[in-house]
Enzyme design. Sequence first.
Site, short mmCIF file in Angstrom:
data_model
loop_
_atom_site.label_atom_id
_atom_site.label_comp_id
_atom_site.label_asym_id
_atom_site.label_seq_id
_atom_site.Cartn_x
_atom_site.Cartn_y
_atom_site.Cartn_z
N GLU A 51 2.56 12.58 4.62
CA GLU A 51 3.88 12.86 4.04
C GLU A 51 3.76 13.81 2.85
O GLU A 51 4.54 14.76 2.71
CB GLU A 51 4.57 11.58 3.56
CG GLU A 51 4.75 10.52 4.61
CD GLU A 51 3.64 9.48 4.60
OE1 GLU A 51 2.45 9.85 4.69
OE2 GLU A 51 3.97 8.28 4.51
N CYS A 79 4.18 4.56 2.03
CA CYS A 79 3.77 3.72 0.89
C CYS A 79 4.67 4.04 -0.31
O CYS A 79 5.53 4.93 -0.25
CB CYS A 79 2.30 3.99 0.55
SG CYS A 79 2.00 5.63 -0.15
#
Length: 145
Positions: A51, A79
Amino acid sequence: MPFMEEALEEARAAGSRGEVPVGAVLVHNNKILARAGNRTLQHNDPSGHAEMLVIREACSKLQSQRLPECDLYVTLEPCTMCAAVISFARIRRLYFAAEDNKGGAVQNGVRFFTQPTCHHSPDWYSGLSEQAAADLLTEFFKSRR
């Protein structure tokens, strides 16, 4: 969903490099603007999550720190670090495949986007190609035990 399949390809490539098999694609105007798999080991960088890599690349390409017209497809629930960057980048929509009971921060853990300190919450959707993403992770970790 074709964009999630592209993210899965990036996850497979990451796994073949010995990285945790997580992949992401960032889409702008229905076209892939950036794609990556995890590269924490290769870059010796704990922030080298898929990401993070696609957001950095997209921001560079668009010459902007904000990506309000972009959608992110990732094979694993982000996360806390990645959720924060998704928020800071003002990503429009987040699609993720498998949930992460241990390290996820969207529908598990801290549920970052629901916190009062979160400045922007993207629309988010989970479960797209969930089994394929979960199988990649299971096989990866099984081979290391």
